[in-house]
Scaffold this motif. Structure first.
Motif, PDB file in Angstrom:
ATOM      1  N   GLU A  81      26.194  39.023 -66.365  1.00  0.00           N
ATOM      2  CA  GLU A  81      26.747  39.838 -67.307  1.00  0.00           C
ATOM      3  C   GLU A  81      27.875  39.084 -68.222  1.00  0.00           C
ATOM      4  O   GLU A  81      28.185  38.060 -67.949  1.00  0.00           O
ATOM      5  CB  GLU A  81      27.438  40.898 -66.704  1.00  0.00           C
ATOM      6  CG  GLU A  81      28.675  40.842 -65.752  1.00  0.00           C
ATOM      7  CD  GLU A  81      29.851  41.794 -65.724  1.00  0.00           C
ATOM      8  OE1 GLU A  81      29.693  42.704 -66.719  1.00  0.00           O
ATOM      9  OE2 GLU A  81      30.552  42.063 -64.696  1.00  0.00           O
ATOM     10  N   THR A  83      30.697  40.510 -69.763  1.00  0.00           N
ATOM     11  CA  THR A  83      32.106  41.095 -69.857  1.00  0.00           C
ATOM     12  C   THR A  83      33.026  40.113 -69.238  1.00  0.00           C
ATOM     13  O   THR A  83      34.144  39.851 -69.838  1.00  0.00           O
ATOM     14  CB  THR A  83      32.220  42.404 -69.100  1.00  0.00           C
ATOM     15  OG1 THR A  83      31.077  43.397 -69.732  1.00  0.00           O
ATOM     16  CG2 THR A  83      33.383  43.073 -69.636  1.00  0.00           C
ATOM     17  N   GLU A 113      16.969  40.955 -59.166  1.00  0.00           N
ATOM     18  CA  GLU A 113      16.510  41.848 -58.935  1.00  0.00           C
ATOM     19  C   GLU A 113      14.997  42.143 -58.594  1.00  0.00           C
ATOM     20  O   GLU A 113      14.427  41.099 -59.010  1.00  0.00           O
ATOM     21  CB  GLU A 113      16.847  43.039 -60.029  1.00  0.00           C
ATOM     22  CG  GLU A 113      18.249  43.172 -60.545  1.00  0.00           C
ATOM     23  CD  GLU A 113      18.384  44.330 -61.194  1.00  0.00           C
ATOM     24  OE1 GLU A 113      18.302  45.566 -60.522  1.00  0.00           O
ATOM     25  OE2 GLU A 113      19.195  44.426 -62.344  1.00  0.00           O
ATOM     26  N   ARG A 119      13.332  46.652 -65.317  1.00  0.00           N
ATOM     27  CA  ARG A 119      14.068  45.608 -64.683  1.00  0.00           C
ATOM     28  C   ARG A 119      13.393  44.291 -64.458  1.00  0.00           C
ATOM     29  O   ARG A 119      12.158  44.375 -64.045  1.00  0.00           O
ATOM     30  CB  ARG A 119      14.218  46.150 -63.167  1.00  0.00           C
ATOM     31  CG  ARG A 119      15.129  47.345 -63.049  1.00  0.00           C
ATOM     32  CD  ARG A 119      16.854  47.118 -63.116  1.00  0.00           C
ATOM     33  NE  ARG A 119      17.583  48.139 -63.755  1.00  0.00           N
ATOM     34  CZ  ARG A 119      18.553  47.790 -63.990  1.00  0.00           C
ATOM     35  NH1 ARG A 119      19.189  46.835 -64.212  1.00  0.00           N
ATOM     36  NH2 ARG A 119      19.298  48.863 -65.059  1.00  0.00           N
ATOM     37  N   VAL A 120      14.196  43.531 -64.981  1.00  0.00           N
ATOM     38  CA  VAL A 120      13.473  41.942 -64.694  1.00  0.00           C
ATOM     39  C   VAL A 120      14.556  41.015 -64.322  1.00  0.00           C
ATOM     40  O   VAL A 120      15.881  41.754 -63.822  1.00  0.00           O
ATOM     41  CB  VAL A 120      12.878  41.435 -65.990  1.00  0.00           C
ATOM     42  CG1 VAL A 120      11.885  42.292 -66.621  1.00  0.00           C
ATOM     43  CG2 VAL A 120      14.131  41.676 -67.334  1.00  0.00           C
ATOM     44  N   ASP A 129      32.079  44.958 -78.071  1.00  0.00           N
ATOM     45  CA  ASP A 129      33.592  45.202 -77.206  1.00  0.00           C
ATOM     46  C   ASP A 129      34.643  45.166 -78.371  1.00  0.00           C
ATOM     47  O   ASP A 129      34.772  44.533 -79.371  1.00  0.00           O
ATOM     48  CB  ASP A 129      33.809  44.293 -76.277  1.00  0.00           C
ATOM     49  CG  ASP A 129      32.802  44.633 -74.997  1.00  0.00           C
ATOM     50  OD1 ASP A 129      31.572  43.812 -75.236  1.00  0.00           O
ATOM     51  OD2 ASP A 129      33.118  44.909 -74.149  1.00  0.00           O
ATOM     52  N   TYR A 277      35.934  49.137 -64.886  1.00  0.00           N
ATOM     53  CA  TYR A 277      36.127  50.285 -65.614  1.00  0.00           C
ATOM     54  C   TYR A 277      37.218  51.371 -65.314  1.00  0.00           C
ATOM     55  O   TYR A 277      37.347  51.301 -63.894  1.00  0.00           O
ATOM     56  CB  TYR A 277      34.877  51.292 -65.706  1.00  0.00           C
ATOM     57  CG  TYR A 277      33.575  50.521 -66.449  1.00  0.00           C
ATOM     58  CD1 TYR A 277      33.537  50.140 -67.553  1.00  0.00           C
ATOM     59  CD2 TYR A 277      32.556  49.862 -65.629  1.00  0.00           C
ATOM     60  CE1 TYR A 277      32.748  49.587 -68.332  1.00  0.00           C
ATOM     61  CE2 TYR A 277      31.479  49.403 -66.197  1.00  0.00           C
ATOM     62  CZ  TYR A 277      31.451  49.076 -67.576  1.00  0.00           C
ATOM     63  OH  TYR A 277      30.560  48.622 -68.228  1.00  0.00           O
TER      64      TYR A 277
HETATM   65  P1  HAM Z   1      25.156  47.030 -67.037  1.00  0.00           P
HETATM   66  O1  HAM Z   1      24.894  48.644 -66.958  1.00  0.00           O
HETATM   67  O2  HAM Z   1      24.984  46.441 -65.780  1.00  0.00           O
HETATM   68  O3  HAM Z   1      26.445  47.022 -67.930  1.00  0.00           O
HETATM   69  O4  HAM Z   1      23.932  46.755 -68.067  1.00  0.00           O
HETATM   70  C1  HAM Z   1      23.990  47.244 -69.236  1.00  0.00           C
HETATM   71  C2  HAM Z   1      22.408  47.327 -69.683  1.00  0.00           C
HETATM   72  O5  HAM Z   1      21.587  46.159 -69.698  1.00  0.00           O
HETATM   73  C3  HAM Z   1      21.697  48.579 -68.739  1.00  0.00           C
HETATM   74  O6  HAM Z   1      21.596  49.512 -69.209  1.00  0.00           O
HETATM   75  C4  HAM Z   1      20.176  47.793 -68.797  1.00  0.00           C
HETATM   76  O7  HAM Z   1      19.617  48.306 -70.485  1.00  0.00           O
HETATM   77  C5  HAM Z   1      20.242  46.309 -69.175  1.00  0.00           C
HETATM   78  N1  HAM Z   1      20.140  45.884 -68.059  1.00  0.00           N
HETATM   79  C6  HAM Z   1      20.957  45.096 -66.931  1.00  0.00           C
HETATM   80  N2  HAM Z   1      20.462  45.015 -65.688  1.00  0.00           N
HETATM   81  C7  HAM Z   1      19.061  44.885 -66.059  1.00  0.00           C
HETATM   82  C8  HAM Z   1      17.873  44.048 -65.683  1.00  0.00           C
HETATM   83  N3  HAM Z   1      18.032  43.553 -64.283  1.00  0.00           N
HETATM   84  N4  HAM Z   1      16.723  44.031 -66.233  1.00  0.00           N
HETATM   85  C9  HAM Z   1      16.758  44.500 -67.633  1.00  0.00           C
HETATM   86  N5  HAM Z   1      17.672  45.301 -68.135  1.00  0.00           N
HETATM   87  C10 HAM Z   1      18.732  45.253 -67.608  1.00  0.00           C
HETATM   88  C11 HAM Z   1      26.991  45.544 -67.937  1.00  0.00           C
HETATM   89  O8  HAM Z   1      26.336  44.670 -67.660  1.00  0.00           O
HETATM   90  C12 HAM Z   1      28.313  45.791 -68.780  1.00  0.00           C
HETATM   91  N6  HAM Z   1      28.968  44.309 -68.588  1.00  0.00           N
HETATM   92  C13 HAM Z   1      28.383  45.983 -70.115  1.00  0.00           C
HETATM   93  C14 HAM Z   1      29.704  46.402 -70.681  1.00  0.00           C
HETATM   94  C15 HAM Z   1      30.060  45.689 -71.957  1.00  0.00           C
HETATM   95  N7  HAM Z   1      30.654  46.973 -70.510  1.00  0.00           N
HETATM   96  C16 HAM Z   1      31.591  46.893 -71.380  1.00  0.00           C
HETATM   97  N8  HAM Z   1      31.232  45.748 -72.520  1.00  0.00           N
END
Ligand code: HAM
Length: 436
Positions: A81, A83, A113, A119-120, A129, A277
């Motif tokens: 991620e 952040t 995953e 999901r990939v 942000d 959060y």
């Molecule tokens: P997260 O909910 O883990 O948040 O991921 C945000 C979005 O990334 C998900 O709603 C989805 O659309 C996409 N996503 C996450 N994992 C996958 C995956 N394995 N395959 C496909 N799409 C995926 C965060 O990562 C936080 N860091 C977001 C954030 C930014 N919060 C504050 N600032």
């Protein structure tokens, strides 16, 4: 033994037509973020695992992270991620930056995953942000950016909704009303995060294992029943949590003034799986029955900079993934047709000695900002139009023996079928027709 041609499980090859779709998704993201004054940034693909251990949460660390020991014995992760990287970068420079600081990025991230629809293992994620915004105005703006983005893809409130909650409310319910210990609070957060994915029996089993007394359990189940902003206000007020109720209510009123309310729904199960959060949290969901999944997730995090021993600087943002976004646009028929590329002119010649003149013409047209494809070899007349179609051009030029004798080309508009004989050196007339 022949090698496998397929990409590593859960990653994707982007062939030109797939890459055009990705470029389109990214161009709308960039345009939207920049329209709010967000500045583009990026960070490294690798970070020390420690960075995620601090606040990202056990699921990410224990189950999803790609990590290895490098040649210098450091435990390194491929970023799962953005952040934590963002917080690390902001921690370096925030003192010299005017606030609010608004940044965006579209990194690729890797999570181990189980690959399935939506999901990939490698996905790209728009991150927007804001740091240091007054009150909860950063939250309001971040929601506006997300809504504007979907609207820029042609979506509206029949296509998506924002499910919203406030971790301050959840904390008040758990700690003040239910009197949970820190350990119980943490476990309940994880349970709430999973509440929609398990059946009633599964939920009861998980809650039973937390060791709550029956009064606390009742409060917990009443909390999970809350359906809208009025419900939550009444619930908090009736349970002596007026301050939290007012704070949340003020925020909801502010979103109404900004036209966001048509998208917002209160949802007690939105707490977000990541540990950092602290305030407003939200997820954007597709309303289409075939694609009921989170398109985007985000929220406010007040204390993330403290892991770098910095003063408190609150941030709020979201991450929006390319995979679920593409599925969303496809199920709602909002994706433009990008099967073929877009170019301006195909330059062809039908006799071998036309090569030099055609390359020269191509060079001149490119200097005028046109996208020009050359045939590089003599092209039979009957192949010209099928080639033009594949290349997505609006015009073709032809140069057979007659044209060569007169130093001319034929310029054909493929849409109107109009054709002009023009002097090869009369660039002005050629451009006038193409750019008309
Ligand atoms: P997260 O909910 O883990 O948040 O991921 C945000 C979005 O990334 C998900 O709603 C989805 O659309 C996409 N996503 C996450 N994992 C996958 C995956 N394995 N395959 C496909 N799409 C995926 C965060 O990562 C936080 N860091 C977001 C954030 C930014 N919060 C504050 N600032």
């Amino acid at each position: 033994m022949a090698l496998n041609k397929q990409p590593y499980r859960g990653t994707r090859d982007f062939f030109p037509k797939d890459k055009r779709v990705r470029d389109y998704l990214f161009s709308v993201m960039t345009k939207t973020a920049e329209s709010f004054g967000y500045e583009s940034y990026d960070g490294p693909l690798l970070e020390e695992v420690e960075l995620y251990k601090a606040k990202s949460g056990e699921e990410l660390i224990n189950e999803q992270i790609y990590s290895f020991v490098d040649r210098g014995e450091r435990l390194v992760a491929i970023r799962p991620e953005m952040t934590p990287t963002l917080a690390r970068m902001v921690a370096q420079v925030h003192r010299e930056q005017s606030k609010p600081l608004r940044w965006f990025s579209i990194p690729n991230l890797m999570r181990y995953e189980k690959p399935q629809r939506g999901r990939v293992r490698e996905h790209w994620q728009l991150n927007c942000d804001v740091f240091g915004a007054p009150g909860r105005m950063g939250e309001v703006e971040i929601l506006q950016v997300a809504v504007e983005l979907f609207e820029n893809y042609g979506a509206n409130n029949t296509h998506f909704e924002i499910l919203l909650n406030d971790r301050a409310i959840v904390d008040a319910v758990f700690k003040s009303m239910m009197k949970t210990t820190d350990e119980q609070t943490y476990r309940l957060y994880k349970i709430v995060d999973k509440a929609k994915k398990v059946n009633e029996e599964g939920l009861k089993k998980m809650v039973g294992e937390v060791g709550l007394d029956s009064a606390a359990e009742n409060i917990f189940y009443s909390y999970l029943q809350l359906k809208n902003f009025d419900d939550v206000k009444t619930f908090l007020t009736n349970n002596g949590q007026q301050e939290i109720a007012d704070l949340f209510n003020n925020f909801v009123e502010q979103t109404k003034k900004t036209g966001l309310n048509e998208y917002l729904t209160y949802d007690p199960t939105i707490v977000r799986g990541l540990d950092y959060y602290t305030g407003i949290v939200f997820e954007i969901f597709d309303k289409h029955p075939d694609n009921r999944r989170a398109l985007c997730g985000g929220g406010a995090y007040a204390n993330l900079l403290q892991i770098f021993n910095e003063d408190q600087l609150s941030g709020v943002g979201f991450g929006l993934g390319d995979v679920t976004l593409k599925d969303f646009l496809e199920v709602h028929n909002l994706l433009p047709n990008l099967e073929i590329p877009v170019n301006d002119v195909l330059i062809t010649f039908q006799e071998d000695d036309g090569l030099d003149a055609s390359l020269k013409l191509a060079r001149s047209l490119r200097k005028k900002d046109l996208k020009v494809v050359t045939s590089l070899d003599a092209l039979k007349f009957k192949k010209v139009f099928p080639t033009a179609e594949k290349k997505g051009v609006r015009f073709v030029t032809l140069m057979g023996s007659d044209e060569m004798a007169k130093n001319q080309i034929q310029l054909k508009n493929l849409a109107t079928k109009e054709q002009h004989s023009l002097d090869l050196n009369d660039l002005e007339s050629i451009l006038k027709i193409i750019k008309a």
